[in-house]
Design an enzyme around this catalytic site. Structure first.
Site, mmCIF file in Angstrom:
data_model
loop_
_atom_site.group_PDB
_atom_site.id
_atom_site.type_symbol
_atom_site.label_atom_id
_atom_site.label_comp_id
_atom_site.label_asym_id
_atom_site.label_seq_id
_atom_site.Cartn_x
_atom_site.Cartn_y
_atom_site.Cartn_z
ATOM 1 N N ASN A 227 23.289 -63.892 123.828
ATOM 2 C CA ASN A 227 21.921 -63.414 123.983
ATOM 3 C C ASN A 227 21.905 -61.934 124.369
ATOM 4 O O ASN A 227 22.951 -61.269 124.425
ATOM 5 C CB ASN A 227 21.162 -64.273 125.006
ATOM 6 C CG ASN A 227 21.768 -64.196 126.401
ATOM 7 O OD1 ASN A 227 22.498 -63.263 126.743
ATOM 8 N ND2 ASN A 227 21.474 -65.189 127.225
ATOM 9 N N GLU A 341 21.958 -59.852 107.402
ATOM 10 C CA GLU A 341 23.126 -60.595 107.875
ATOM 11 C C GLU A 341 23.523 -61.639 106.823
ATOM 12 O O GLU A 341 24.678 -61.719 106.410
ATOM 13 C CB GLU A 341 22.787 -61.278 109.191
ATOM 14 C CG GLU A 341 23.905 -62.148 109.748
ATOM 15 C CD GLU A 341 23.459 -62.985 110.932
ATOM 16 O OE1 GLU A 341 24.339 -63.516 111.632
ATOM 17 O OE2 GLU A 341 22.244 -63.132 111.161
ATOM 18 N N HIS A 342 22.566 -62.441 106.388
ATOM 19 C CA HIS A 342 22.771 -63.430 105.324
ATOM 20 C C HIS A 342 21.820 -63.090 104.180
ATOM 21 O O HIS A 342 20.618 -62.949 104.403
ATOM 22 C CB HIS A 342 22.439 -64.843 105.787
ATOM 23 C CG HIS A 342 23.093 -65.251 107.069
ATOM 24 N ND1 HIS A 342 22.455 -65.152 108.296
ATOM 25 C CD2 HIS A 342 24.310 -65.785 107.316
ATOM 26 C CE1 HIS A 342 23.250 -65.598 109.246
ATOM 27 N NE2 HIS A 342 24.396 -65.987 108.682
ATOM 28 N N GLU A 429 43.136 -22.893 113.312
ATOM 29 C CA GLU A 429 42.361 -23.605 114.333
ATOM 30 C C GLU A 429 42.547 -22.994 115.721
ATOM 31 O O GLU A 429 42.066 -23.545 116.704
ATOM 32 C CB GLU A 429 42.754 -25.084 114.343
ATOM 33 C CG GLU A 429 42.367 -25.801 113.057
ATOM 34 C CD GLU A 429 42.610 -27.308 113.116
ATOM 35 O OE1 GLU A 429 43.202 -27.780 114.114
ATOM 36 O OE2 GLU A 429 42.192 -27.997 112.179
#
Length: 452
Positions: A227, A341-342, A429
């Site tokens: 949850n 999701e699905h 760099e």
């Protein structure tokens, strides 16, 4: 019951679609202040704090955190034979699919004498969370444990909330699934406190045999849904442990044309809605007639389903609805923007349409591949990205539990050959010591020059 969004008649940008489509979700930020003290207390006080929060939030304290072996054995012995057979078949199919996901070591010779090998190493110890709440999820045990085992994870612990109705232990069907999978370490702890205890570990203080003083070792990775409080705890703990994702409420999108079976479409929308009042069920179709028929079927089927109020609330929420599109091409663009999701494809030439979809956690092709098949016995994994994260993330798999490590092996000649390029890039760099770390290995290499 299902609201309608009409996207017909003009093209929409990706930004417009993200705003227009039904979308639920949970505000994790809103509970972080509540969850943070729970995580901190378990970090500082371990098991005692975790049990105190369990008693406060859930009204139950287990006899010990670690479930004794005999309790697992009893749960397996008492499980309904039909359920046991179904669990065994689900495990068998999941193993077939996930065994094919194993990765092998690859060695690439970049130049003579210089190679990079990629070796896949399993995470050492994993905590697998299995929620309680509205339903019992032995299927989530399977979906988390099987890929971890197939990846070669040596140490697994399942955490699941204690149940007052079952002597303070997790639900016996969950324990039976653990026993079938050979999991002998199960913790009776749930919620945010479970995530924190998996992260920081502790010492069991229960009164059962062999529990008092037993180590509850922390894990390196936590997977599994939960949850909003579980998700918030995962966010707070992810600087200490790895997590699979921040999963939101479950969702289904169905792309269907006018020939789709309205009865089946309605049943599939309802099947996801029964998970949670925040679950999202979305139909995308180019057929007003199908939309009308699905509306009628949903209204009829909701009255006869067991969890009527929960389903009605989910289907009536802002996260659910019917989206009307011009045609299937338009529908594909919409479901790609939604990134469900699905995702079910119930159209003519469904395999062809499915192959064109780019964004979905899992795709279910045709009338006889419902999402509920994937929840249990397709062999696929049902722990999938939610809330649009399927645009960039994958579902749980063997790869979740593996780390790719590059092994770099260059000999003197191979390093000497590339040294000027390393020096040039280091100077570009403004990190000259990087270049010096290469040239220092050659007595005949000037600090700013090339090997001679």
């Amino acid at each position: 019951m299902l609201s309608r969004t009409d996207l017909r008649g003009r093209a929409h940008t990706a930004a417009e679609l993200r705003r227009a489509l039904p979308r639920g979700g949970t505000d994790i930020e809103s509970v972080l202040a509540t969850v943070a003290p729970v995580v901190a207390a378990v970090r500082d006080d371990g098991v005692r704090a975790a049990l105190d929060f369990g008693a406060r939030f859930d009204g139950v304290t287990p006899p010990s955190v670690r479930v004794p072996a005999q309790v697992l054995e009893q749960a397996l012995g008492a499980v309904d034979p039909t359920v046991r057979t179904a669990l065994e078949e689900s495990i068998r199919r999941a193993r077939i699919v996930h065994a094919d996901q194993r990765r092998s070591t690859t060695r690439t010779e970049v130049v003579p004498g210089g190679s990079v090998t990629e070796k896949w190493i399993p995470v050492a110890r994993v905590g697998l969370y299995v929620p309680g709440g509205n339903a019992v999820y032995p299927s989530s045990v399977i979906m988390n444990v099987v890929p971890a085992q197939e990846a070669g994870v040596a140490s697994l612990v399942v955490a699941s909330p204690p149940q007052a109705a079952h002597g303070g232990w997790p639900h016996p069907t969950i324990l039976a699934a653990c026993a079938l999978l050979g999991i002998d370490e199960v913790w009776a702890v749930g919620g945010a406190q479970a995530v924190a205890l998996l992260t920081y570990g502790g010492t069991d203080i229960g009164a059962t045999e062999n529990s008092a003083g037993a180590e509850l070792a922390p894990v390196d990775l936590i997977t599994g849904p939960g949850n909003i409080y579980v998700t918030a705890a995962k966010r707070l703990c992810r600087s200490v442990v790895g997590i699979d994702s921040e999963a939101g409420p479950t969702e289904i999108a169905i792309l269907a044309d006018g020939d789709a079976d309205a009865t089946a479409v309605a049943a599939d929308l309802i099947s996801q809605a029964e998970h949670d009042v925040l679950a999202a069920s979305v139909l995308v179709t180019d057929s007003v007639d199908l939309a009308d028929r699905v509306d009628a079927e949903v209204a009829a089927q909701v009255e006869t389903t067991r969890h009527t109020e929960r389903v009605r609330t989910a289907l009536s929420g802002a996260q659910s609805g019917i989206v009307l599109v011009d045609d299937i091409d338009h529908g594909i663009a919409v479901v790609d923007a939604y990134a469900a999701e699905h995702l079910e494809i119930q159209t003519a030439d469904a395999p062809v349409v499915a192959d064109r979809v780019r964004n979905a956690g899992a795709i279910f092709v045709g009338r006889y591949s419902p999402v509920s098949l994937g929840d249990y016995c397709a062999g696929s994994n049902h722990v999938l990205p939610t809330s649009g994260s399927a645009r960039h993330s994958s579902g749980l798999s063997v790869q979740t539990f593996l780390r790719g490590v590059h092994i770099v092996d260059y000999d003197r000649a191979a390093l000497a050959e590339v040294a000027p390029h390393v020096v040039a890039l280091a100077q570009a760099e403004d990190l000259p010591a990087h270049g010096d770390a290469v040239t220092a290995r050659f007595v005949d290499v000037p600090a700013s020059g090339s090997p001679v």
